[in-house]
Scaffold this motif. Structure first.
Motif, PDB file in Angstrom:
ATOM      1  N   THR A  46     -60.465 -67.504  43.995  1.00 19.39           N
ATOM      2  CA  THR A  46     -61.107 -66.629  44.821  1.00 19.39           C
ATOM      3  C   THR A  46     -60.145 -65.575  45.545  1.00 19.39           C
ATOM      4  O   THR A  46     -60.343 -64.589  46.059  1.00 19.39           O
ATOM      5  CB  THR A  46     -61.809 -67.526  46.040  1.00 19.39           C
ATOM      6  N   SER A  47     -58.819 -65.735  45.414  1.00 17.49           N
ATOM      7  CA  SER A  47     -57.994 -65.053  45.603  1.00 17.49           C
ATOM      8  C   SER A  47     -57.651 -63.809  44.727  1.00 17.49           C
ATOM      9  O   SER A  47     -57.012 -62.735  45.244  1.00 17.49           O
ATOM     10  CB  SER A  47     -56.399 -65.566  46.257  1.00 17.49           C
ATOM     11  N   ALA A  48     -58.303 -64.050  43.452  1.00 14.06           N
ATOM     12  CA  ALA A  48     -57.801 -62.899  42.599  1.00 14.06           C
ATOM     13  C   ALA A  48     -58.823 -61.404  42.981  1.00 14.06           C
ATOM     14  O   ALA A  48     -59.802 -61.615  43.775  1.00 14.06           O
ATOM     15  CB  ALA A  48     -58.148 -63.342  41.060  1.00 14.06           C
ATOM     16  N   PHE A  49     -58.291 -60.364  42.423  1.00 12.84           N
ATOM     17  CA  PHE A  49     -58.916 -59.036  42.849  1.00 12.84           C
ATOM     18  C   PHE A  49     -60.146 -58.881  42.251  1.00 12.84           C
ATOM     19  O   PHE A  49     -61.013 -58.167  42.496  1.00 12.84           O
ATOM     20  CB  PHE A  49     -58.058 -57.963  42.632  1.00 12.84           C
ATOM     21  N   SER A  50     -60.578 -59.890  41.299  1.00  9.86           N
ATOM     22  CA  SER A  50     -61.696 -59.642  40.441  1.00  9.86           C
ATOM     23  C   SER A  50     -62.083 -61.025  40.169  1.00  9.86           C
ATOM     24  O   SER A  50     -61.394 -61.984  40.106  1.00  9.86           O
ATOM     25  CB  SER A  50     -61.698 -58.666  39.124  1.00  9.86           C
ATOM     26  N   PRO A  51     -63.524 -61.232  39.946  1.00 11.40           N
ATOM     27  CA  PRO A  51     -64.248 -62.551  39.478  1.00 11.40           C
ATOM     28  C   PRO A  51     -63.177 -63.218  38.619  1.00 11.40           C
ATOM     29  O   PRO A  51     -63.256 -62.463  37.305  1.00 11.40           O
ATOM     30  CB  PRO A  51     -65.726 -62.193  39.353  1.00 11.40           C
ATOM     31  N   TRP A 334     -56.191 -46.733  41.896  1.00 11.62           N
ATOM     32  CA  TRP A 334     -56.228 -46.582  40.480  1.00 11.62           C
ATOM     33  C   TRP A 334     -56.852 -47.936  39.937  1.00 11.62           C
ATOM     34  O   TRP A 334     -58.092 -47.742  39.181  1.00 11.62           O
ATOM     35  CB  TRP A 334     -54.507 -46.555  39.856  1.00 11.62           C
ATOM     36  N   ARG A 335     -56.421 -49.153  40.266  1.00 16.51           N
ATOM     37  CA  ARG A 335     -57.079 -50.100  40.145  1.00 16.51           C
ATOM     38  C   ARG A 335     -58.739 -50.332  40.194  1.00 16.51           C
ATOM     39  O   ARG A 335     -59.426 -50.836  39.455  1.00 16.51           O
ATOM     40  CB  ARG A 335     -56.473 -51.475  40.661  1.00 16.51           C
ATOM     41  N   GLU A 336     -58.999 -49.795  41.453  1.00 13.87           N
ATOM     42  CA  GLU A 336     -60.518 -49.882  41.865  1.00 13.87           C
ATOM     43  C   GLU A 336     -61.270 -48.532  41.607  1.00 13.87           C
ATOM     44  O   GLU A 336     -62.311 -48.472  41.989  1.00 13.87           O
ATOM     45  CB  GLU A 336     -60.491 -50.136  43.281  1.00 13.87           C
ATOM     46  N   ALA A 337     -60.670 -47.759  40.429  1.00 13.42           N
ATOM     47  CA  ALA A 337     -61.258 -46.605  40.257  1.00 13.42           C
ATOM     48  C   ALA A 337     -61.481 -45.743  41.308  1.00 13.42           C
ATOM     49  O   ALA A 337     -62.628 -45.127  41.322  1.00 13.42           O
ATOM     50  CB  ALA A 337     -62.498 -46.856  39.349  1.00 13.42           C
ATOM     51  N   GLN A 338     -60.725 -45.316  42.131  1.00 11.93           N
ATOM     52  CA  GLN A 338     -60.923 -44.492  43.031  1.00 11.93           C
ATOM     53  C   GLN A 338     -59.887 -43.579  43.181  1.00 11.93           C
ATOM     54  O   GLN A 338     -59.533 -42.915  44.512  1.00 11.93           O
ATOM     55  CB  GLN A 338     -61.130 -45.273  44.402  1.00 11.93           C
ATOM     56  N   PRO A 342     -62.205 -38.206  37.535  1.00 16.15           N
ATOM     57  CA  PRO A 342     -63.400 -38.994  36.915  1.00 16.15           C
ATOM     58  C   PRO A 342     -63.121 -39.514  35.558  1.00 16.15           C
ATOM     59  O   PRO A 342     -63.336 -40.691  35.345  1.00 16.15           O
ATOM     60  CB  PRO A 342     -64.377 -37.807  36.853  1.00 16.15           C
ATOM     61  N   TRP A 343     -62.117 -38.841  34.846  1.00 12.13           N
ATOM     62  CA  TRP A 343     -61.859 -39.487  33.735  1.00 12.13           C
ATOM     63  C   TRP A 343     -60.982 -40.757  33.788  1.00 12.13           C
ATOM     64  O   TRP A 343     -61.383 -41.671  33.260  1.00 12.13           O
ATOM     65  CB  TRP A 343     -60.945 -38.290  32.589  1.00 12.13           C
ATOM     66  N   ILE A 344     -60.018 -40.580  34.699  1.00  9.22           N
ATOM     67  CA  ILE A 344     -59.301 -41.790  34.890  1.00  9.22           C
ATOM     68  C   ILE A 344     -60.063 -43.191  35.524  1.00  9.22           C
ATOM     69  O   ILE A 344     -59.942 -44.105  35.145  1.00  9.22           O
ATOM     70  CB  ILE A 344     -58.041 -41.550  35.913  1.00  9.22           C
ATOM     71  N   ASP A 345     -61.028 -42.742  36.385  1.00 11.20           N
ATOM     72  CA  ASP A 345     -61.796 -43.594  36.915  1.00 11.20           C
ATOM     73  C   ASP A 345     -62.968 -44.415  36.197  1.00 11.20           C
ATOM     74  O   ASP A 345     -63.238 -45.316  36.268  1.00 11.20           O
ATOM     75  CB  ASP A 345     -62.626 -43.007  38.314  1.00 11.20           C
ATOM     76  N   ALA A 346     -63.563 -43.281  35.306  1.00 13.20           N
ATOM     77  CA  ALA A 346     -64.601 -44.174  34.258  1.00 13.20           C
ATOM     78  C   ALA A 346     -63.847 -44.977  33.323  1.00 13.20           C
ATOM     79  O   ALA A 346     -64.423 -45.858  33.113  1.00 13.20           O
ATOM     80  CB  ALA A 346     -65.018 -42.755  33.621  1.00 13.20           C
ATOM     81  N   VAL A 347     -62.541 -44.710  32.854  1.00 16.50           N
ATOM     82  CA  VAL A 347     -61.887 -45.572  32.055  1.00 16.50           C
ATOM     83  C   VAL A 347     -61.630 -46.915  32.775  1.00 16.50           C
ATOM     84  O   VAL A 347     -61.858 -47.993  32.201  1.00 16.50           O
ATOM     85  CB  VAL A 347     -60.672 -44.980  31.538  1.00 16.50           C
ATOM     86  N   MET A 348     -61.212 -46.910  34.017  1.00 16.95           N
ATOM     87  CA  MET A 348     -60.971 -48.082  34.707  1.00 16.95           C
ATOM     88  C   MET A 348     -62.294 -48.797  35.088  1.00 16.95           C
ATOM     89  O   MET A 348     -62.401 -50.073  35.141  1.00 16.95           O
ATOM     90  CB  MET A 348     -60.268 -47.907  36.069  1.00 16.95           C
ATOM     91  N   LEU A 351     -63.019 -50.680  31.801  1.00 17.90           N
ATOM     92  CA  LEU A 351     -62.199 -51.732  31.873  1.00 17.90           C
ATOM     93  C   LEU A 351     -62.874 -52.963  32.503  1.00 17.90           C
ATOM     94  O   LEU A 351     -63.009 -54.246  32.003  1.00 17.90           O
ATOM     95  CB  LEU A 351     -60.648 -51.464  32.279  1.00 17.90           C
ATOM     96  N   ARG A 352     -63.072 -52.792  33.810  1.00 15.15           N
ATOM     97  CA  ARG A 352     -63.586 -53.777  34.546  1.00 15.15           C
ATOM     98  C   ARG A 352     -64.983 -54.401  33.808  1.00 15.15           C
ATOM     99  O   ARG A 352     -65.137 -55.579  34.118  1.00 15.15           O
ATOM    100  CB  ARG A 352     -63.692 -53.299  36.175  1.00 15.15           C
ATOM    101  N   LYS A 353     -65.854 -53.434  33.598  1.00  8.30           N
ATOM    102  CA  LYS A 353     -67.329 -53.827  33.134  1.00  8.30           C
ATOM    103  C   LYS A 353     -67.184 -54.371  31.988  1.00  8.30           C
ATOM    104  O   LYS A 353     -67.769 -55.518  31.425  1.00  8.30           O
ATOM    105  CB  LYS A 353     -68.066 -52.655  33.230  1.00  8.30           C
TER     106      LYS A 353
END
Length: 537
Positions: A46-51, A334-338, A342-348, A351-353
């Motif tokens: 639960t401490s990780a930044f993503s499930p 960067w990690r949270e797509a913020q 837009p191009w950078i955030d869309a790639v991130m 990646l997450r999805k």
């Protein structure tokens, strides 16, 4: 003489071209196909930044479970099944070797540091108790240790020098397994079935979307067959060309996750490509061809196993020592797509999805994080990719981050991917961005890559006001990219003049001076001529 064999699956989750499995069946009275569910990679954290677990996000865990289910089905069709156990792999395998009176232990050789330590402990135990151990190389085309041996005990550090050494790989095993020896008595062995994501403890975890790529050998062979059927595409494949914004029909084979888990034999893939090349009149060659991509994989495996501290900057002799910024706010954006790009955030977001994105998309976001815009340490980006990618491969992931940050292998740090214009030539209307960042779906084409430049009335009409509905850019690319070049030039100058190894004190001193005394450099030639002392004032 008949023996009881234990086939220990880790990677190599396939039946075809599996020499460890093939050997395990020879003169076997009983065969125990085993996979150990390692808590480090599967138990919720639960401490990780993503499930996901401590080491992996849910997409890769799901891909693994699908691969195990497929392997179990294949083993059942051959008269056997996959025996799953929960717990520490070393302790579990040691216990099973004794419980089942195993005379032969077979597993595929693995080069990752964690795997080498784990396997060494098991191998020592087995050898000391008189158990035969067979651990062939079949995850790669070549044995990385042999390549290093041929190169005088050191890994070749350029792709061309690597090619001069390796030659032609061995063909895949021709043996087709039609049946397997029976299982022995497993009644008291606490065998598990392949668990679901929910059964692993993720029942309450909300994941918006899972990867569209299903795991398993069956899916790998289907995808391989489909790729090889398009002979013209195979013959003309040329990296780095390709459309990074294609997502519904990716402009690559998407075989990398299957190679990562060993659902697909790299030797079978190589042979399939060679068969295509025999039929076509003309085709691309390494390093840009599909064969070239397989050989890049081999190159990184060789350098990784032969380079101490390959996965970090400190203590890594082939890595430039660079005073990267410690700005966590920029890293998290960067990690949270913020990032507001837009191009950078869309790639991130992809990646997450999906746990996957095109190689040029990976290049763009890696460059943006490190030497292009944010000047954040490549190890931080590596950790995000390592967690989220379904094809995350220790050697290749670290090798690519070393490359893309210009820390090793590639040193043309002046060549920077633009976060606004690079993707536009592939997707001028921004279809990719609109898909992965829905808040921008109604932004006019003229502003989709730089929405902050749209007049306020346009933003309001598009239901996306910058700074409210979508973030403003965290940096000004035109300014920070020049500053990144300046910092990289200083770091390169320091590395070239260091007598032996750049010390932590030297690195820290340079970092402080660069932040205190910015040097404006407008001429590339002038930048290359500067010496380390020029940056010290």
């Amino acid at each position: 003489m008949e023996v009881n064999s234990l086939m220990w699956f880790r990677k190599g989750l396939r039946i075809h071209d599996n020499p460890a499995l093939d050997y395990a069946t020879k003169n076997a009275k009983h065969l125990y196909p085993v996979f150990v569910l390692d808590p480090l990679y599967l138990n919720p954290d639960t401490s990780a930044f993503s499930p996901g677990s401590k080491k992996s996000a849910l997409n890769r865990i799901q891909f693994l479970l699908e691969s195990l289910s497929d392997l179990d089905s294949s083993l059942k069709a051959l008269g056997s099944r996959l025996l799953l156990f929960n717990g520490d792999p070393v302790h579990t395998i040691k216990r099973l070797l004794n419980r089942w009176n195993i005379g032969r232990l077979c597993f595929e050789f693995d080069t990752e540091p964690y795997s080498l330590t784990r396997d060494g402990q098991v191998q020592d135990f087995a050898s000391h108790t008189g158990i035969e151990v067979f651990s062939p190389v079949s995850h790669t085309l070549f044995d990385p240790r042999e390549v290093i041996k041929k190169n005088g005990g050191k890994p070749p550090l350029t792709y061309q020098s690597f090619l001069r050494i390796v030659g032609i790989p061995s063909p895949p095993h021709a043996n087709t397994i039609s049946s397997l020896p029976p299982l022995g008595n497993i009644e008291d062995s606490e065998v598990s079935n392949v668990p679901t994501i929910e059964e692993l403890g993720y029942a309450d975890v909300k994941q918006e979307e899972y990867s569209p790529f299903r795991g398993g050998e069956s899916e790998a062979l289907k995808r391989l067959k489909a790729s090889l059927m398009d002979k013209d595409w195979v013959a003309n494949f040329e990296k780095p060309k390709g459309k990074p914004t294609s997502f519904e029909n990716p402009a690559t084979t998407v075989l990398s996750p299957y190679l990562k888990f060993g659902c697909l034999s790299s030797r079978l893939f190589y042979q399939g490509l060679q068969d295509v090349f025999k039929e076509v009149k003309k085709h691309t060659l390494p390093p840009v061809s599909l064969v070239g991509q397989l050989l890049w994989r081999e190159f990184f495996y060789v350098v990784a196993i032969g380079t101490p501290n390959f996965d970090q900057m400190k203590g890594n002799k082939i890595c430039k020592q660079i005073p990267w910024s410690g700005d966590d706010k920029l890293f998290i954006a960067w990690r949270e797509a913020q990032t507001g790009y837009p191009w950078i955030d869309a790639v991130m977001v992809q990646l997450r999805k999906w746990g996957w994105m095109h190689h040029l998309a990976r290049h763009a976001v890696a460059c943006f994080l490190t030497r292009g815009d944010l000047f954040v340490h490549w190890e931080k980006g590596r950790d995000v990719f390592e967690r989220l990618l379904i094809d995350s491969d220790w050697a290749i992931n670290n090798g690519n981050w070393l490359w893309l940050s210009c820390s090793s292998f590639f040193y043309q740090y002046n060549r920077i991917y633009s976060p606004t214009s690079f993707a536009k030539k592939y997707d001028p209307s921004g279809i990719y961005i609109r898909h992965f960042i829905p808040v921008l779906k109604d932004m006019p084409e003229d502003y989709i890559y730089e929405p902050w430049t749209a007049p306020l009335e346009v933003q309001i009409k598009a239901n996306c006001v910058i700074g409210r509905d979508y973030p403003k850019p965290v940096v000004d690319h035109d300014i920070v990219s020049k500053d990144c070049r300046r910092k990289m030039g200083a770091a390169y100058a320091m590395n070239s003049t260091a007598s032996d190894v750049v010390t932590g004190e030297e690195l820290g001193s340079l970092g402080r001076k660069l932040e205190k005394q910015p040097i404006q450099i407008s001429d590339t030639k002038k930048q290359k001529q500067l010496k380390f002392t020029d940056y010290l004032g």
